[in-house]
Design a protein around this motif. Structure first.
Motif, PDB file in Angstrom:
ATOM      1  N   UNK A   2       0.836  -1.203   0.000  1.00 55.83           N
ATOM      2  CA  UNK A   2       0.000   0.000   0.000  1.00 55.83           C
ATOM      3  C   UNK A   2       0.869   1.250   0.000  1.00 55.83           C
ATOM      4  N   UNK A   3       0.300   2.296  -0.540  1.00 54.09           N
ATOM      5  CA  UNK A   3       0.991   3.586  -0.573  1.00 54.09           C
ATOM      6  C   UNK A   3       0.923   4.240   0.794  1.00 54.09           C
ATOM      7  N   UNK A   4       2.001   4.933   1.191  1.00 59.19           N
ATOM      8  CA  UNK A   4       1.951   5.641   2.480  1.00 59.19           C
ATOM      9  C   UNK A   4       0.922   6.760   2.418  1.00 59.19           C
ATOM     10  N   UNK A   5       0.354   7.129   3.567  1.00 61.26           N
ATOM     11  CA  UNK A   5      -0.634   8.213   3.563  1.00 61.26           C
ATOM     12  C   UNK A   5       0.003   9.517   3.094  1.00 61.26           C
ATOM     13  N   UNK A   6      -0.767  10.273   2.341  1.00 60.12           N
ATOM     14  CA  UNK A   6      -0.307  11.568   1.851  1.00 60.12           C
ATOM     15  C   UNK A   6      -0.295  12.565   3.011  1.00 60.12           C
ATOM     16  N   UNK A   7       0.784  13.384   3.122  1.00 62.61           N
ATOM     17  CA  UNK A   7       0.816  14.354   4.222  1.00 62.61           C
ATOM     18  C   UNK A   7      -0.312  15.373   4.101  1.00 62.61           C
ATOM     19  N   UNK A   8      -0.842  15.770   5.253  1.00 64.79           N
ATOM     20  CA  UNK A   8      -1.894  16.780   5.215  1.00 64.79           C
ATOM     21  C   UNK A   8      -1.252  18.124   4.881  1.00 64.79           C
ATOM     22  N   UNK A   9      -1.829  18.841   3.921  1.00 64.91           N
ATOM     23  CA  UNK A   9      -1.237  20.121   3.521  1.00 64.91           C
ATOM     24  C   UNK A   9      -1.182  21.080   4.710  1.00 64.91           C
ATOM     25  N   UNK A  10      -0.062  21.754   4.837  1.00 60.57           N
ATOM     26  CA  UNK A  10       0.081  22.733   5.910  1.00 60.57           C
ATOM     27  C   UNK A  10      -0.454  24.072   5.427  1.00 60.57           C
ATOM     28  N   UNK A  11      -0.959  24.845   6.370  1.00 63.29           N
ATOM     29  CA  UNK A  11      -1.441  26.177   6.016  1.00 63.29           C
ATOM     30  C   UNK A  11      -1.251  27.114   7.201  1.00 63.29           C
ATOM     31  N   UNK A  12      -0.991  28.348   6.866  1.00 61.23           N
ATOM     32  CA  UNK A  12      -0.811  29.408   7.847  1.00 61.23           C
ATOM     33  C   UNK A  12      -2.093  30.220   7.860  1.00 61.23           C
ATOM     34  N   UNK A  13      -2.710  30.330   9.036  1.00 59.93           N
ATOM     35  CA  UNK A  13      -3.965  31.065   9.157  1.00 59.93           C
ATOM     36  C   UNK A  13      -3.824  32.166  10.196  1.00 59.93           C
ATOM     37  N   UNK A  14      -4.451  33.299   9.932  1.00 60.24           N
ATOM     38  CA  UNK A  14      -4.493  34.386  10.913  1.00 60.24           C
ATOM     39  C   UNK A  14      -5.335  33.935  12.097  1.00 60.24           C
ATOM     40  N   UNK A  30       5.758  19.240   2.238  1.00 54.60           N
ATOM     41  CA  UNK A  30       4.824  20.371   2.310  1.00 54.60           C
ATOM     42  C   UNK A  30       5.469  21.748   2.424  1.00 54.60           C
ATOM     43  N   UNK A  31       6.722  21.837   2.870  1.00 57.20           N
ATOM     44  CA  UNK A  31       7.280  23.155   3.194  1.00 57.20           C
ATOM     45  C   UNK A  31       7.457  24.068   1.986  1.00 57.20           C
ATOM     46  N   UNK A  32       7.716  23.524   0.819  1.00 55.31           N
ATOM     47  CA  UNK A  32       7.885  24.371  -0.360  1.00 55.31           C
ATOM     48  C   UNK A  32       6.653  25.203  -0.646  1.00 55.31           C
ATOM     49  N   UNK A  33       5.519  24.552  -0.640  1.00 58.54           N
ATOM     50  CA  UNK A  33       4.260  25.260  -0.896  1.00 58.54           C
ATOM     51  C   UNK A  33       3.936  26.239   0.227  1.00 58.54           C
ATOM     52  N   UNK A  34       4.183  25.839   1.464  1.00 59.48           N
ATOM     53  CA  UNK A  34       3.922  26.730   2.598  1.00 59.48           C
ATOM     54  C   UNK A  34       4.791  27.984   2.495  1.00 59.48           C
ATOM     55  N   UNK A  35       6.055  27.813   2.132  1.00 59.67           N
ATOM     56  CA  UNK A  35       6.955  28.963   2.009  1.00 59.67           C
ATOM     57  C   UNK A  35       6.447  29.952   0.964  1.00 59.67           C
ATOM     58  N   UNK A  36       6.031  29.451  -0.184  1.00 63.70           N
ATOM     59  CA  UNK A  36       5.535  30.319  -1.258  1.00 63.70           C
ATOM     60  C   UNK A  36       4.340  31.139  -0.786  1.00 63.70           C
ATOM     61  N   UNK A  65      13.596  23.901   9.381  1.00 65.93           N
ATOM     62  CA  UNK A  65      14.305  24.798   8.452  1.00 65.93           C
ATOM     63  C   UNK A  65      13.383  25.917   7.980  1.00 65.93           C
ATOM     64  N   UNK A  66      12.110  25.618   7.771  1.00 68.98           N
ATOM     65  CA  UNK A  66      11.144  26.651   7.392  1.00 68.98           C
ATOM     66  C   UNK A  66      10.991  27.678   8.510  1.00 68.98           C
ATOM     67  N   UNK A  67      10.975  27.225   9.746  1.00 65.47           N
ATOM     68  CA  UNK A  67      10.877  28.145  10.876  1.00 65.47           C
ATOM     69  C   UNK A  67      12.092  29.082  10.912  1.00 65.47           C
ATOM     70  N   UNK A  68      13.260  28.550  10.608  1.00 61.57           N
ATOM     71  CA  UNK A  68      14.467  29.374  10.540  1.00 61.57           C
ATOM     72  C   UNK A  68      14.356  30.371   9.392  1.00 61.57           C
ATOM     73  N   UNK A  69      13.828  29.938   8.252  1.00 60.12           N
ATOM     74  CA  UNK A  69      13.652  30.830   7.098  1.00 60.12           C
ATOM     75  C   UNK A  69      12.677  31.952   7.435  1.00 60.12           C
ATOM     76  N   UNK A  70      11.580  31.638   8.126  1.00 56.40           N
ATOM     77  CA  UNK A  70      10.647  32.681   8.540  1.00 56.40           C
ATOM     78  C   UNK A  70      11.329  33.688   9.460  1.00 56.40           C
ATOM     79  N   UNK A  71      12.166  33.201  10.367  1.00 54.09           N
ATOM     80  CA  UNK A  71      12.928  34.085  11.247  1.00 54.09           C
ATOM     81  C   UNK A  71      13.834  35.000  10.427  1.00 54.09           C
ATOM     82  N   UNK A  72      14.551  34.440   9.465  1.00 61.89           N
ATOM     83  CA  UNK A  72      15.448  35.215   8.602  1.00 61.89           C
ATOM     84  C   UNK A  72      14.668  36.278   7.834  1.00 61.89           C
TER      85      UNK A  72
END
Length: 106
Positions: A2-14, A30-36, A65-72
């Motif tokens: 069986x295929x592994x479960x697909x990761x749930x898309x991450x989203x940033x909400x106010x 997921x981080x590439x799309x979240x970063x964009x 790494x995304x958290x570090x990028x947001x900090x930067x």
């Protein structure tokens, strides 16, 4: 096999407090799309900016790494960021990566 479960898309909400909440999974998948999608939002966000991580289902090293990028990104704009609700598992990745002195967390 069986295929592994697909990761749930991450989203940033106010959130209601003027900050943000990140939901879903912060992983290599997921981080590439979240970063964009998050870059223009975080560049324009008020100072200081708080991101609640308590609703994340999973975080791997790419998520940290995304958290570090947001900090930067925020520091480049002369603004602050703070992370709250960090899970013990995510905190362990941050500590083993020697980033606990860099990332502002509660």
């Amino acid at each position: 096999m069986s295929n592994p479960p697909k990761p749930s898309p991450a989203r940033l909400e106010a959130d209601a407090n003027g900050g943000f909440c990140i939901l879903g999974e912060l992983s290599f998948a997921t981080v590439g799309e979240v970063l964009v999608h998050s870059t223009p939002v975080l560049e324009a966000a008020a100072d200081p900016c708080q991101i609640d991580c308590s609703q994340l289902a999973r975080v791997d090293s790419a998520g940290v790494a995304l958290m570090v990028e947001w900090l930067r990104l925020r520091r480049a704009a002369g603004k602050d960021i703070r992370y709250t609700g960090i899970s013990p598992e995510t905190r362990a990745i941050i500590e083993v990566s020697d980033l606990d002195g860099l990332l502002p967390m509660d």
